[in-house]
Motif scaffolding. Structure first.
Motif, PDB file in Angstrom:
ATOM      1  N   UNK A 236      47.698 -10.577  -0.283  1.00  0.00           N
ATOM      2  CA  UNK A 236      46.466 -10.343   0.469  1.00  0.00           C
ATOM      3  C   UNK A 236      46.378  -8.929   1.039  1.00  0.00           C
TER       4      UNK A 236
ATOM      5  N   UNK B  22      40.250 -11.460  -1.707  1.00  0.00           N
ATOM      6  CA  UNK B  22      39.746 -10.252  -1.043  1.00  0.00           C
ATOM      7  C   UNK B  22      38.833  -9.478  -1.980  1.00  0.00           C
TER       8      UNK B  22
ATOM      9  N   UNK C 242      23.035 -16.317   2.886  1.00  0.00           N
ATOM     10  CA  UNK C 242      23.427 -17.355   3.846  1.00  0.00           C
ATOM     11  C   UNK C 242      22.200 -18.115   4.339  1.00  0.00           C
TER      12      UNK C 242
ATOM     13  N   UNK D 118      21.323 -22.146   3.400  1.00  0.00           N
ATOM     14  CA  UNK D 118      21.428 -23.201   4.411  1.00  0.00           C
ATOM     15  C   UNK D 118      20.101 -23.919   4.648  1.00  0.00           C
TER      16      UNK D 118
ATOM     17  N   UNK E 209      34.255 -15.687  -0.192  1.00  0.00           N
ATOM     18  CA  UNK E 209      34.402 -17.115   0.102  1.00  0.00           C
ATOM     19  C   UNK E 209      33.876 -18.004  -1.013  1.00  0.00           C
TER      20      UNK E 209
ATOM     21  N   UNK F 118      32.031 -22.726  -2.756  1.00  0.00           N
ATOM     22  CA  UNK F 118      33.081 -22.265  -1.847  1.00  0.00           C
ATOM     23  C   UNK F 118      34.465 -22.390  -2.482  1.00  0.00           C
TER      24      UNK F 118
ATOM     25  N   UNK G  78      41.572 -20.073   0.407  1.00  0.00           N
ATOM     26  CA  UNK G  78      41.051 -19.560   1.677  1.00  0.00           C
ATOM     27  C   UNK G  78      40.105 -18.380   1.413  1.00  0.00           C
ATOM     28  N   UNK G  79      39.093 -18.223   2.271  1.00  0.00           N
ATOM     29  CA  UNK G  79      38.201 -17.063   2.079  1.00  0.00           C
ATOM     30  C   UNK G  79      38.959 -15.754   2.255  1.00  0.00           C
ATOM     31  N   UNK G  80      38.529 -14.744   1.525  1.00  0.00           N
ATOM     32  CA  UNK G  80      39.164 -13.435   1.648  1.00  0.00           C
ATOM     33  C   UNK G  80      38.458 -12.562   2.671  1.00  0.00           C
ATOM     34  N   UNK G  81      38.847 -11.293   2.682  1.00  0.00           N
ATOM     35  CA  UNK G  81      38.284 -10.334   3.640  1.00  0.00           C
ATOM     36  C   UNK G  81      36.944  -9.801   3.147  1.00  0.00           C
ATOM     37  N   UNK G  82      36.010  -9.661   4.077  1.00  0.00           N
ATOM     38  CA  UNK G  82      34.768  -8.953   3.790  1.00  0.00           C
ATOM     39  C   UNK G  82      35.011  -7.452   3.957  1.00  0.00           C
TER      40      UNK G  82
ATOM     41  N   UNK H 265      35.938  -6.312   7.364  1.00  0.00           N
ATOM     42  CA  UNK H 265      37.255  -6.890   7.708  1.00  0.00           C
ATOM     43  C   UNK H 265      38.365  -6.122   6.993  1.00  0.00           C
TER      44      UNK H 265
ATOM     45  N   UNK I  32      25.733 -11.927  12.818  1.00  0.00           N
ATOM     46  CA  UNK I  32      26.730 -12.900  13.288  1.00  0.00           C
ATOM     47  C   UNK I  32      27.337 -13.711  12.137  1.00  0.00           C
ATOM     48  N   UNK I  33      26.528 -14.016  11.112  1.00  0.00           N
ATOM     49  CA  UNK I  33      27.026 -14.915  10.066  1.00  0.00           C
ATOM     50  C   UNK I  33      27.716 -14.183   8.928  1.00  0.00           C
TER      51      UNK I  33
ATOM     52  N   UNK J  10      28.291 -10.452   8.759  1.00  0.00           N
ATOM     53  CA  UNK J  10      28.759  -9.084   9.021  1.00  0.00           C
ATOM     54  C   UNK J  10      27.928  -8.017   8.317  1.00  0.00           C
TER      55      UNK J  10
ATOM     56  N   UNK K  92      29.303 -13.819  18.869  1.00  0.00           N
ATOM     57  CA  UNK K  92      28.005 -13.766  18.170  1.00  0.00           C
ATOM     58  C   UNK K  92      27.762 -15.071  17.404  1.00  0.00           C
ATOM     59  N   UNK K  93      28.814 -15.577  16.789  1.00  0.00           N
ATOM     60  CA  UNK K  93      28.706 -16.847  16.045  1.00  0.00           C
ATOM     61  C   UNK K  93      28.374 -17.975  17.022  1.00  0.00           C
TER      62      UNK K  93
ATOM     63  N   UNK L 290      32.379 -22.660  10.855  1.00  0.00           N
ATOM     64  CA  UNK L 290      31.977 -21.340  10.362  1.00  0.00           C
ATOM     65  C   UNK L 290      33.202 -20.430  10.239  1.00  0.00           C
TER      66      UNK L 290
ATOM     67  N   UNK M 270      35.224 -21.373   7.212  1.00  0.00           N
ATOM     68  CA  UNK M 270      34.600 -21.101   5.910  1.00  0.00           C
ATOM     69  C   UNK M 270      34.497 -19.611   5.588  1.00  0.00           C
TER      70      UNK M 270
ATOM     71  N   UNK N  92      38.834 -14.873   7.046  1.00  0.00           N
ATOM     72  CA  UNK N  92      40.101 -14.816   6.309  1.00  0.00           C
ATOM     73  C   UNK N  92      41.231 -15.284   7.245  1.00  0.00           C
TER      74      UNK N  92
ATOM     75  N   UNK O 210      44.087 -14.329   8.310  1.00  0.00           N
ATOM     76  CA  UNK O 210      44.730 -13.496   9.332  1.00  0.00           C
ATOM     77  C   UNK O 210      43.763 -13.242  10.511  1.00  0.00           C
TER      78      UNK O 210
END
Lengths: 945, 68
Positions: free
Chosen positions: A334, A364, A378, A382, A589, A596, A617-621, A624, A903-904, A906, B12-13, B33, B36, B39, B41
């Protein structure tokens, strides 16, 4: 001149579904009701001579060359303006017609001598063709030369020249500007022999209102309006259909080439996204592809302070793979990742995310959509169930009310803007939500019924107020919402928006928009009957970007404005393949098709196909990744076609993060700003150098076709494939069609997509599967993709980025027509003639308070940083708000923007930065240095296109 | 990871999900949230921050992080 392989049918196609049968020259012809006799004859294989007619323009009936005889009718009707009728008998050829036509051509030739051998249009001139066909070699009425002979050429436009000497005043250019582009910049001034085409008030084209879309040049039947490039390179010999590499409209183009050199780019009249139109970028600004700045060899360096060293592809791949393996071994899987590009093809983005997930063993992976439309994905997923716009572009033709939110289509999506303007001129009502008075608020023959000049950062408050009016005044479509949506969420939402705190009178103090204006706009939207919302980055690039997308979906569901033509929620995507890069699993993600990574069944499907264990698992944006780089846990990054350093917010933060990494790989066309911090440079390829597909903002998948070999030897998909192989992961494709086949196998919404079908249909709008084998123009027709539509409560939460006594102005950013994104491409074209620097727009009151005059250098300071640029004093701005673009690296706009984000998702809050602006004497030294570097790069090698 | 930045993001979330009237459901939505889209870490950092007092976390963000 239209495309070299285009057979012109004279007048546009009729829209009727009913047919009519007639007789033309003894042949039975069946065509749609409303078809002109001229078009019917052309469809039957004949060709009636014409000069003022072309199938992109309404019939004009001016040249009188297309006369025909119709049994039972007196005289000689013009075939372009005469509609077919059942049982009609038409003669297109007779001695009397020949005589009349010869007379007409003689009259034209009297003022347009047939000096064809010396003419640039020789062999491609419709007057020459008509004269030859009718045997006219001169004129009894000749006056010794054209009346306008000697009138100076206008070569001011960098891409085309206007030669009045060769003009026959057929008005095709004027009509193209009116009907196709909708700018109305051209006119015929004068009378009789003195008639001549004029741009604006008899100004040079470059200085006029002309937006250089080129529709007039394409419409010209002679060489009066001619592209410059074919004059120097020679006539093209072959036309290759492809898709534009600029904005999310995704125009279908024909690249006309001569020995692998693109000579002209002409919009494809059969193109469903653009209907035969293009803009100044798509049609003319392709010279960057062969610009001298293109990097043609891979390069590596141990440290970013070292000079670059050119190496072979083999060495570059081996070095990169070794570095990534070393980093993974030392810091774990990672510690590395990759970025896909919205400028690359679907197939290429799919491969990059596959490399990251399968070969590097991490999720990632992210894409530049993170910083533009991630909130769209997003929000729409939803509420409606699918991360995409709901309509085809042509849907706007059935809209009665058009709401434009945070988008400026005449600059950002110009070809769609032309379609939009056509509908508005037909009488559709326009509502604009934007801090600026964008061009569409008031432009020839168009005026918005309501412009809501809201304060940056208050979108959600205004949308809640609009919803408040609809709910409290009983304007909602309860029957639709309760049948199609989750009733409990609908009722909860209604109670929320009906609360007095969301009334226009309450939100006026927040947004600055008068309550009466909000009420008026809400009533118009609810009345429809077909109301459509189009939005841009002015919605998504906020701390409440996702909330606003949800609020838009809410109001559309509540009023029943989804699931048919003329309505809908349509994000105007920024880059050519933003939709596609998101569809292809570029987010950390989710896999392709927005599934997902934690879903075991989906993961198992991909693991089986890719023969690799995949992370759950989701990776980094992207943001991030920068944070992780700064804390030392993220060390290696493979970046395909993305210039973080110029495009992402808070440049100092980005630079610090990249500088902390051990192996940054940049795959791009040029040594972009991010390459300053790279250890490996892999030279990429333009859209002209590869096969593949792009997916535009209306989910339309279109083919990209190779017209020249990659300058550095490899297409981007081949680079990724070779890198994967060097990493020890087997990845073998012989053509991008095989990658699309894999995408189709693994992605339900693409299941029916393949190259053979794309070839046959021209393009396909996903979902394309067993249920919709030829694609889906309108989504959510009978039910929403998620089943029942879901309403979300969208409480307004003020951004933390507020104006203060220290930073009293709010900066918002956007783009201009002539430049594109970070300017990597357009800065290397003659589009610099229109815009060669970013400027700060400021309201006269704010300028006066600060002693700032038009053209002054101004310092712009925020809590993140500062920069210097020139000021433009403009009443388009609301007092208290300033605006600029980010096309030029020396402007340093993103030194000023902050790390605030949605918020959701980034997605950065580019649209709201509190700043102060002061007059200064000159730009910073670093800005002068970068500007000088750019000038040195472009001066000696500036191509003509 | 910059913990201040993570705390801001978590707040914020939580601000979005604060409209949920059931506090348990709101906390679940915040946690869901984070699971999902964050990451591992990042989640570990924010959990670690909570264990050290959770300075700066809003009440709802705190309850959401507690459920990770």
């Amino acid at each position: 001149m239209y495309a070299i392989d285009h057979k012109d049918l004279g007048t546009p196609a009729a829209a009727s579904g009913e047919s009519v049968t007639l007789d033309i020259d003894g042949s039975t012809v069946t065509v749609p009701v409303g078809t002109s006799v001229m078009r019917a004859a052309a469809l039957a294989g004949g060709q009636i001579p014409k000069l003022c007619a072309t199938d992109s323009l309404k019939a004009f009936g001016s040249c009188r060359l297309c006369l025909v005889e119709i049994e039972g009718r007196k005289g000689f009707p013009a075939s372009c303006t005469t509609e077919v009728a059942a049982g009609m008998k038409v003669r297109t050829q007779s001695a009397r017609l020949q005589k009349l036509r010869r007379g007409v051509v003689e009259l034209y030739v009297s003022d347009h001598p047939l000096d064809c051998d010396e003419c640039p249009a020789n062999g491609h001139c419709e007057l020459q063709d008509a004269a030859e066909e009718l045997g006219v070699e001169g004129s009894r009425y000749a006056n010794g030369g054209a009346t306008q002979r000697g009138v100076a050429q206008d070569a001011s436009n960098p891409y085309f020249v206007f030669n009045p000497d060769l003009c026959i005043v057929c008005s095709r250019c004027v009509r193209a500007c009116d009907e196709v582009q909708g700018t109305l910049a051209l006119t015929i001034e004068g009378r009789g022999f003195d008639s001549r085409v004029s741009a604006s008030q008899h100004q040079p084209f470059l200085e006029s209102e002309c937006v250089s879309c080129g529709a007039c040049v394409e419409a010209c039947p002679t060489a009066a309006l001619t592209e410059k490039l074919p004059l120097s390179l020679g006539a093209p010999t072959e036309a290759v259909s492809t898709t534009c590499g600029y904005c999310g409209v995704g125009c279908s183009l024909k690249a006309e080439v001569k020995e692998e050199t693109v000579v002209r780019m002409v919009p494809n009249r059969a193109g469903t996204a653009n209907n035969g139109h293009a803009c100044v970028k798509g049609r003319f600004a392709f010279g960057y592809a062969t610009h001298a700045d293109r990097v043609r060899s891979p390069m590596i360096r141990k440290r970013i302070t070292d000079p670059w060293r050119e190496v072979s592809w083999e060495e570059a791949f081996a070095y990169t793979a070794a570095e990534f393996k070393r980093i993974r071994k030392k810091y774990g899987p990672d510690s590395v990742g990759g970025i896909t590009s919205s400028r690359c093809t679907n197939e290429e983005t799919f491969l990059v995310q596959k490399l990251v997930r399968a070969a590097l063993g991490t999720n990632n992976v992210d894409t530049c959509a993170r910083v533009c439309h991630s909130a769209t994905g997003y929000g729409l997923k939803h509420t409606l169930g699918e991360s995409a716009g709901t309509q085809a572009f042509t849907s706007v033709n059935n809209a009665d009310v058009i709401v434009l939110i945070g988008a400026n289509p005449t600059d950002g999506h110009p070809v769609f803007a032309s379609q939009l303007k056509r509908r508005l001129r037909q009488g559709a009502k326009l509502i604009v939500l934007d801090p600026r008075a964008i061009d569409l608020v008031r432009t020839p023959h168009i005026e918005a019924v309501a412009h809501l000049p809201l304060r940056p950062g208050t979108n959600v408050a205004v949308m809640n107020a609009l919803s408040h009016v609809i709910v409290t005044e009983g304007l909602a479509n309860d029957a639709y919402a309760e049948a199609r949506c989750e009733v409990d969420t609908y009722r909860k939402w209604k109670a929320f928006v009906a609360d007095p705190r969301n009334s226009p009178e309450s939100t006026e103090a927040i947004s600055g928009v008068p309550a009466a204006l909000v009420r008026k706009a809400a009533r118009i939207y609810a009345a429809g009957p077909n109301s459509a919302i189009y939005y841009g980055l002015g919605v998504t690039e906020h701390s409440q970007g996702t909330t606003m997308v949800m609020a838009i979906a809410n109001i559309a569901m509540a009023t029943g404005n989804l699931g048919r033509e003329g309505v809908g929620v349509s994000p105007l995507r920024g880059q050519n393949n933003v939709q596609g890069s998101c569809d292809m699993g570029s987010f950390p993600h989710e896999f392709s098709g927005y599934r997902h990574v934690s879903d075991a069944a989906t993961r198992s499907l991909f693991e089986g196909a890719w023969n690799a264990k995949l992370a759950s698992e989701p990776g980094l944006r992207i943001p991030n990744m920068f944070e992780a780089a700064l804390d030392g846990s993220f060390r290696g990054l493979y970046i395909q076609g993305e210039d973080f350093v110029q495009s992402d917010p808070n440049t100092n933060h980005v630079v610090a993060a990249l500088s902390a990494m051990e192996c940054v790989v940049v795959q791009d066309l040029f040594l972009i700003e991010t390459a300053r911090y790279a250890h490996v440079f892999l030279p990429g390829s333009t859209f002209l150098e590869k096969d593949g597909t792009f997916t535009n903002a209306e989910r339309r998948i279109s083919r990209v076709r190779k017209v020249m070999e990659p300058l550095a030897g490899l297409a981007d998909w081949e680079i990724t494939m070779r890198l994967a192989q060097a990493l020890g992961y087997p990845m073998h494709y012989s053509h991008p069609s095989e990658i699309m086949d894999e995408i189709a196998r693994l992605t339900p919404t693409f299941r029916g997509v393949n190259y053979e079908k794309l070839e046959r249909l021209g393009s396909i709008q996903w979902p394309c599967n067993d249920a919709a084998p030829e694609g889906t123009p309108t989504m959510h027709v009978d039910s929403f993709v998620r089943g029942k539509g879901k309403f979300y409560v969208t409480e307004y939460v003020a951004t933390s980025e507020r104006s203060t006594s220290r930073f009293p102005l709010l900066l918002t950013t956007g783009r201009v027509l002539y430049q594109y994104n970070v300017g990597t491409q357009t800065r290397r074209t003659s589009n610099l003639a229109w815009q060669s620097e970013d400027r700060l727009e400021i309201h006269p009151d704010d300028a006066e308070d600060r002693g700032i005059a038009n053209g002054d250098w101004v310092g712009v300071t925020s809590r993140a940083g500062d920069t210097v640029m020139r000021a433009v004093v403009s009443r388009r701005m609301t007092p208290g708000v300033v605006y600029t673009t980010f096309h030029f690296p020396e402007s340093g706009v993103n030194l000023v923007t902050t790390e605030n984000s949605d918020w959701a998702t980034n997605c950065p809050e580019y649209k709201v930065t509190a700043v102060e602006v002061v007059r200064v004497g000159h730009p910073e030294a670093w800005q002068e240095r970068i500007r000088a570097e750019r000038s040195a790069q472009r001066s000696p090698a500036m191509p003509s296109a | 990871m910059n913990i201040e930045r993570l705390v801001t993001m978590a707040n914020d979330i939580a601000a979005f999900f604060a409209s949920e009237p059931d506090p348990d459901a709101a906390a679940d939505q915040v946690a869901n949230h984070l699971r999902k889209f964050w990451e591992p870490r990042m989640r570990a950092e924010i959990r670690g921050s909570l264990e050290q007092g959770g300075n700066g976390l809003s009440p709802l963000a705190r309850r959401g992080v507690e459920r990770l």
